[in-house]
Write an enzyme that holds these catalytic residues in place. Structure first.
Site, PDB file in Angstrom:
ATOM      1  N   ALA A 157      30.448  53.088 156.072  1.00 55.43           N
ATOM      2  CA  ALA A 157      30.666  51.778 156.689  1.00 55.43           C
ATOM      3  C   ALA A 157      29.369  51.081 157.106  1.00 55.43           C
ATOM      4  CB  ALA A 157      31.582  51.924 157.897  1.00 55.43           C
ATOM      5  N   THR A 169      28.700  47.036 157.109  1.00 54.73           N
ATOM      6  CA  THR A 169      28.644  46.233 158.344  1.00 54.73           C
ATOM      7  C   THR A 169      27.501  45.231 158.253  1.00 54.73           C
ATOM      8  OG1 THR A 169      27.352  47.975 159.395  1.00 54.73           O
ATOM      9  CG2 THR A 169      29.671  47.911 159.943  1.00 54.73           C
ATOM     10  N   ASP A 205      34.930  47.908 149.327  1.00 59.07           N
ATOM     11  CA  ASP A 205      34.701  46.466 149.220  1.00 59.07           C
ATOM     12  C   ASP A 205      34.091  46.015 147.898  1.00 59.07           C
ATOM     13  OD1 ASP A 205      31.949  47.268 149.575  1.00 59.07           O
ATOM     14  OD2 ASP A 205      32.315  47.281 151.733  1.00 59.07           O
ATOM     15  N   HIS A 219      37.466  56.220 148.677  1.00 58.40           N
ATOM     16  CA  HIS A 219      38.637  55.688 149.387  1.00 58.40           C
ATOM     17  C   HIS A 219      39.301  54.537 148.640  1.00 58.40           C
ATOM     18  CE1 HIS A 219      36.770  57.475 153.319  1.00 58.40           C
ATOM     19  NE2 HIS A 219      37.216  58.390 152.489  1.00 58.40           N
ATOM     20  N   CYS A 264      50.620  50.607 142.789  1.00 59.70           N
ATOM     21  CA  CYS A 264      51.979  51.020 143.143  1.00 59.70           C
ATOM     22  C   CYS A 264      51.923  52.434 143.722  1.00 59.70           C
ATOM     23  CB  CYS A 264      52.861  50.998 141.899  1.00 59.70           C
ATOM     24  SG  CYS A 264      54.476  51.726 142.189  1.00 59.70           S
ATOM     25  N   CYS A 310      58.589  49.871 138.429  1.00 61.85           N
ATOM     26  CA  CYS A 310      59.388  51.009 138.890  1.00 61.85           C
ATOM     27  C   CYS A 310      60.059  50.781 140.255  1.00 61.85           C
ATOM     28  CB  CYS A 310      58.514  52.262 138.950  1.00 61.85           C
ATOM     29  SG  CYS A 310      57.413  52.300 140.359  1.00 61.85           S
ATOM     30  N   SER A 316      28.454  58.127 159.179  1.00 64.33           N
ATOM     31  CA  SER A 316      28.302  58.973 160.359  1.00 64.33           C
ATOM     32  C   SER A 316      28.718  60.412 160.049  1.00 64.33           C
ATOM     33  CB  SER A 316      29.118  58.412 161.509  1.00 64.33           C
ATOM     34  OG  SER A 316      30.440  58.229 161.070  1.00 64.33           O
ATOM     35  N   ASN A 357      20.974  56.392 159.075  1.00 65.92           N
ATOM     36  CA  ASN A 357      22.177  55.933 159.773  1.00 65.92           C
ATOM     37  C   ASN A 357      21.764  55.513 161.181  1.00 65.92           C
ATOM     38  OD1 ASN A 357      25.080  55.524 159.683  1.00 65.92           O
ATOM     39  ND2 ASN A 357      25.231  57.131 161.224  1.00 65.92           N
TER      40      ASN A 357
END
Ligand code: ZN
Length: 262
Positions: free
Chosen positions: A37, A41, A117, A134, A142, A170, A209, A233
């Protein structure tokens, strides 16, 4: 020590760390970057686990709730309106571009990202070099047959008043092609991330993190293989004590500085 001296010491410290990290990167030809992230950001996409996050007013919908409760699906689409606008408006930043520079210099094996993103692809990576752990917010999927479709079309349906959109093939529930809490990661994506980690000669953490598995286990795997680890980080991570270099600064400042030193 005066304030000026303290500041100078801090700057020297960062310069030293940049130099050490660049030295490791100079020797590497198969760098794997894990991004979280913290890189997004800096492009205006909020970290949904941080204090003040848009998500904390309403906790994110879990996969189990999405599948079993119509009201959870309604909440999902309501909360996405905000996020979709932010993702659509976001542009890659200097950290994204620095990773592309590494790829062009043939030093980067791939980018494994916890973000959905699409900013790494926008920055110019070869698409096959970006592993999205992710999923992606740029497509709809679906939940039953897995068919991908246009997220823009799906959002149009929602905006036009459809409450619980279903797959035309479906009848399964539709959502963005991102992974929800409690949802299993696709086996092939995870396998590819592990494979890259096995092959790399330097592991670079950028804006993660390292608190969410399975992403967090990848640098552990690299350490286990005696691969140098660099962590950039803004906040501390559980692996800082094991890393070769830890730089707690903005990734948009650090990554271009590292590339300039190569
Ligand atoms: Zn379907």
């Amino acid at each position: 020590m005066s304030e000026e001296q303290t500041c100078l010491t801090a700057t020297t410290n960062v310069q030293e760390k940049l130099k050490n990290a660049a030295e490791l990167m100079r020797e590497a030809t198969k760098i794997v970057a894990l991004t979280g992230a913290g890189i997004s950001t800096e492009s205006g996409i909020p970290d949904f686990r941080s204090p003040g996050s848009i998500w904390l007013a309403e906790p994110p919908v879990s996969y189990q709730d999405f599948i079993s409760k119509p009201e959870a699906r309604e909440q999902y689409w309501r909360s996405r309106r905000n996020l979709s606008a932010l993702v659509a408006a976001a542009r890659p930043n200097d950290a994204h571009r620095a990773l592309v520079a590494l790829e062009r210099r043939q030093k980067l094996l791939g980018v494994i990202t916890q973000n959905f993103d699409g900013l790494h692809q926008d920055a110019g990576h070869a698409p096959e070099n970006v592993i999205e752990l992710h999923g992606t917010a740029r497509e709809a999927a679906c939940t039953l047959c897995g068919a991908r479709s246009s997220i823009a079309d799906l959002q149009q349906r929602i905006y036009a008043g459809e409450i619980d959109p279903r797959c035309e093939l479906c009848g399964g529930f539709l959502k963005s092609a991102t992974i929800l809490f409690g949802q299993r990661l696709p086996v092939d994506v995870l396998a590819r991330a592990k494979e890259l980690t096995e092959q790399c000669d330097l592991f670079l953490v950028v804006g993660s993190s390292l608190k969410v598995n399975p992403a967090a286990m990848l640098p552990r795997k690299a350490l286990h293989n005696d691969i140098p680890l660099i962590i950039v980080n803004i906040q501390p991570t559980p692996l800082d004590a094991y890393a070769d270099v830890v730089i707690q600064e903005k990734v948009g400042d650090v990554l271009p500085a590292l590339v300039a030193l190569l």
